[in-house]
Design an enzyme around this catalytic site. Structure first.
Site, mmCIF file in Angstrom:
data_model
loop_
_atom_site.group_PDB
_atom_site.id
_atom_site.type_symbol
_atom_site.label_atom_id
_atom_site.label_comp_id
_atom_site.label_asym_id
_atom_site.label_seq_id
_atom_site.Cartn_x
_atom_site.Cartn_y
_atom_site.Cartn_z
ATOM 1 C CG HIS A 110 -2.112 -0.915 1.010
ATOM 2 N ND1 HIS A 110 -3.358 -0.647 1.527
ATOM 3 C CD2 HIS A 110 -2.246 -2.091 0.332
ATOM 4 C CE1 HIS A 110 -4.195 -1.615 1.194
ATOM 5 N NE2 HIS A 110 -3.536 -2.502 0.475
ATOM 6 C CG HIS A 289 -5.172 -11.673 -2.633
ATOM 7 N ND1 HIS A 289 -6.340 -11.387 -3.296
ATOM 8 C CD2 HIS A 289 -4.752 -10.496 -2.097
ATOM 9 C CE1 HIS A 289 -6.608 -10.092 -3.183
ATOM 10 N NE2 HIS A 289 -5.649 -9.534 -2.453
#
Length: 764
Positions: A110, A289
């Site tokens: 992020h 993920h």
């Protein structure tokens, strides 16, 4: 792009009876706050943004050598300390699965994921995740905890280790701890020291907390044109995220409606804006993920304020969770709950295997968010991150199902399903690109793990010179050859500036080094047509000089382009009565067409360039109601100019008629090609009356008040230096009776700064 207005959120966390604590009771702008200058005049040109992050904000001082300090660190010992921390846990914020790795991968991702190719802003380079607005975006929920957990390590290494480098390095260590082979790591990121109030993150106006909840993402943001699936469906430039306060896209899909194909379209647009192709996009999503879990145990409405407006006693930590423990099995982050794989702290291919092996149905998380679980209840389970012995159903987000249903993404997934090694390599390279994309040339890279290969086209590689760089005598001889070649001084200055002005301080791309002005796509841009014959003439001079083999010394075309501008300016200054030497530092190298990514360099093509008085033919549609002078300011900031440098540089370029088409706009002189201060004396004169020459006020005529004669013509990018108070104040200095020599000195200094912006090979 920079902010144009200054929309503010409510930062009041104490009661003052509705009154300003410093006197008066004027309520404007944000509720309960006194109005700011931008509240009073929202369309003013915010020139002060050029002085953002000024040296006075830096506690390390201008003499601090970060490269020297970082290189003194034992990188391997530092990594072992980080890895030891990753496999621990503390009571105030327990690690999932007794491993902080997934949490730290998210933090690093992020931090880097705000990067966008359109203007090079965002990214991990300055650790802006520590400051508003990024620190308080909904998508960055609980990244404040990740950084606070790292504080003991940061404290130990002090100024020798920037937050920006520590965040990315920790992400790498986290991947390695979980069995993933990273491609490499380079240090060299310098921390910012104040909030970024200049970057344009979108047109939406919010009232504090509402934008930081999923509810704010259900209604389409103003940044979109058309509806998802329409032919004209597109995202406003230069934005990369699909919604305000997100890094990429809404994990629940557009409008939060769980539409996988709509989500795939959003993903493709968003990731391409961040310089990722389809394979890199799938590798990043599937690779990221493979680890950890998502958290959604508490409704968003119950979660406290984000860090920027949290109560003081929380000491910069936001999103207080009042339920249960407030963390561990009660954690709330993005609202979606669960893990993608049975082994959330181990690198494997289970994410893709499960995604394609099972059918998935929509369900709701405990927080009420849209998510997907296997239809087949006998599908593998995943262990609870905190409760021993408890097993939970696997989870997928709408953005995961999108990879399965979109035909092109599906092809990439199937490739990775059948070749785990290819998947591993793709994720490794994509992660390296994600976390290093905004660092610029490899000369800026520090540390033993940096990669030096030329196969990474996104690094804009320039081959190492296989010759000796020219010396002082060569420079003097080349200047004479250039000035004897019959090229006008205006054309030489225009060509040199056109080579250098592509530089962006945001992601350190562009600039004169590499000689890409002579390569596609830059050589074909309309704004550069004037440079084509100049480059041809300079190439002849280069070939003649290099053919003589001057003691093994050669000159690059990149150096010769800049040298031509410097030589022309020295003559122009002398013709104006000011003897001056324009600095020139040789050593630029030429790259090749094969090492130039045409698609990525096309993003550097200007829509507007006030320095060269250029507007793209489609400016009205492309600019999205942003004025030429606002885009001019934006470009000045990307060149890291101060307001005096911006004013001086423009005045000098006008004196030399460095307009892209040689037009008379802003050429307020009868002595074109002479480095006078005529631009400023005319601009500040009361002898002229300024009149619109078109209905929209894009061009103007300067009429002599006494005779009515139309004397000069101008654009908005000219008159802004007389109409804006802050810019006019500087222009008046250069227009004064003692201003000419001061102007020439300031212009030459600003010119050299721009020519050297990309010379990281000679910078500390």
């Amino acid at each position: 792009m920079m902010h144009i207005t200054n929309d503010k959120t409510d930062t009041t966390t104490f009661e003052m009876g509705g009154k300003c604590p410093f006197g008066g009771d004027r309520i404007g702008g944000a509720e309960g706050a006194s109005p700011t200058l931008s509240d009073w005049y929202p369309n003013r040109l915010r020139v002060e943004l050029l002085h953002h992050n000024a040296p006075g904000a830096n506690p390390l001082g201008e003499d601090f050598n970060y490269a020297e300090a970082f290189n003194a660190i034992d990188l391997e010992a530092l990594k072992q300390e980080i890895k030891g921390f990753l496999t621990s846990s503390v009571d105030w914020w327990p690690s999932d699965y007794h491993n902080y790795g997934p949490q730290m991968v998210r933090m690093a991702w992020h931090s880097a994921g705000t990067y966008r190719i359109a203007d090079g802003r965002g990214g991990a380079g300055e650790a802006l995740q520590r400051f508003a607005p990024i620190s308080s975006w909904w998508d960055n929920g609980n990244t404040d905890k990740s950084r606070r957990l790292l504080w003991p390590i940061k404290q130990k290494y002090g100024s020798a280790l920037s937050w920006a480098d520590l965040i990315v390095l920790t992400g790498n260590c986290a991947l390695e701890v979980m069995g993933f082979p990273t491609y490499g790591f380079a240090g060299g990121r310098h921390d910012a020291w104040e909030a970024d109030d200049s970057t344009y993150w979108g047109p939406e106006v919010w009232d504090g907390k509402k934008v930081n909840t999923p509810d704010s993402m259900v209604t389409r943001d103003k940044r979109w044109r058309g509806q998802n699936g329409d032919a004209d469906y597109d995202l406003e430039n230069p934005l990369g995220a699909t919604h305000q306060s997100l890094i990429y896209v809404n994990p629940e899909g557009p409008y939060g409606k769980g539409d996988p194909l709509g989500s795939a379209r959003d993903i493709r647009i968003s990731f391409s804006r961040m310089a990722m192709n389809d394979e890199e996009t799938v590798a990043l999503i599937a690779g990221g993920h493979a680890f950890g879990k998502s958290h959604g145990m508490v409704p968003a409405a119950e979660i406290g304020a984000q860090p920027e407006i949290a109560p003081m006693e929380q000491m910069g930590l936001g999103w207080h969770n009042p339920r249960g423990k407030g963390n561990a099995e009660d954690t709330m982050t993005n609202g979606i709950e669960g893990s993608w794989t049975p082994n959330p702290t181990q690198w494997d291919n289970d994410y893709l295997i499960n995604l394609f092996k099972f059918d998935w149905e929509q369900t709701k998380s405990p927080a009420g968010a849209m998510q997907w679980t296997p239809v087949d209840k006998s599908a593998p389970k995943t262990p609870d991150a905190h409760i021993p012995g408890q097993m939970n159903a696997l989870m997928m987000m709408t953005t995961d199902i999108a990879l399965k249903e979109d035909p092109e993404y599906r092809k990439v997934c199937e490739k990775f399903l059948n070749d785990f090694d290819a998947f591993t390599q793709a994720f490794s390279k994509a992660w390296y690109k994600l976390t290093h994309r905004d660092m610029g040339p490899r000369e800026r890279y520090l540390g033993a793990e940096k990669r030096n290969e030329n196969d990474l086209l996104w690094q804009d590689p320039i081959p190492v010179a296989d010759y000796t760089v020219i010396e002082a005598a060569d420079i003097a001889a080349l200047k004479k050859s250039i000035m004897a070649a019959g090229i006008s001084g205006s054309d030489l200055v225009y060509t040199a500036f056109s080579a250098a002005v592509t530089h962006r301080s945001s992601d350190k791309r562009g600039g004169a080094n590499g000689g890409r002005l002579a390569l596609a796509p830059q050589k074909d841009w309309a704004v550069n047509r004037r440079t084509v014959p100049v480059i041809a003439a300079l190439r002849t001079i280069m070939d003649e000089f290099n053919g003589q083999q001057q003691g093994g010394r050669k000159v690059s075309l990149a150096d010769l382009i800049v040298l031509g501008g410097c030589a022309a300016l020295e003559k122009a200054a002398a013709d104006a009565g000011v003897a001056t030497e324009v600095p020139f530092t040789p050593g630029r190298r030429d790259t090749t067409q094969e090492l130039t990514d045409i698609e990525m360099f096309t993003w550097l093509k200007p829509v507007a360039d006030g320095f060269r008085n250029y507007l793209d033919k489609g400016f009205g549609e492309i600019s999205q109601d942003v004025s030429p002078e606002e885009m001019f300011l934006d470009k000045a900031q990307l060149l890291s100019l101060t307001s005096p440098e911006w004013v001086a540089l423009t005045g000098g370029l006008r004196a030399m008629n460095a307009n892209h088409d040689g037009s008379p706009y802003g050429i307020f002189t009868d002595r074109v090609g002479v480095l006078t201060n005529d631009f400023f004396t005319v601009l500040t004169s009361t002898d002229f009356d300024w009149k619109k020459a078109d209905a929209k006020g894009m061009t103007f005529s300067l009429d002599n008040r006494a005779t009515g004669e139309s004397r000069f013509v101008a654009t908005r990018s000219d008159l802004i230096f007389g109409s804006n108070g802050q810019l006019r104040a500087v222009a008046e200095v250069y227009a004064g009776s003692d201003g000419h020599k001061r102007f020439v000195k300031a212009f030459v200094k600003a010119w050299d700064k721009v020519m050297m912006l990309d010379r990281y090979d000679v910078k500390v």
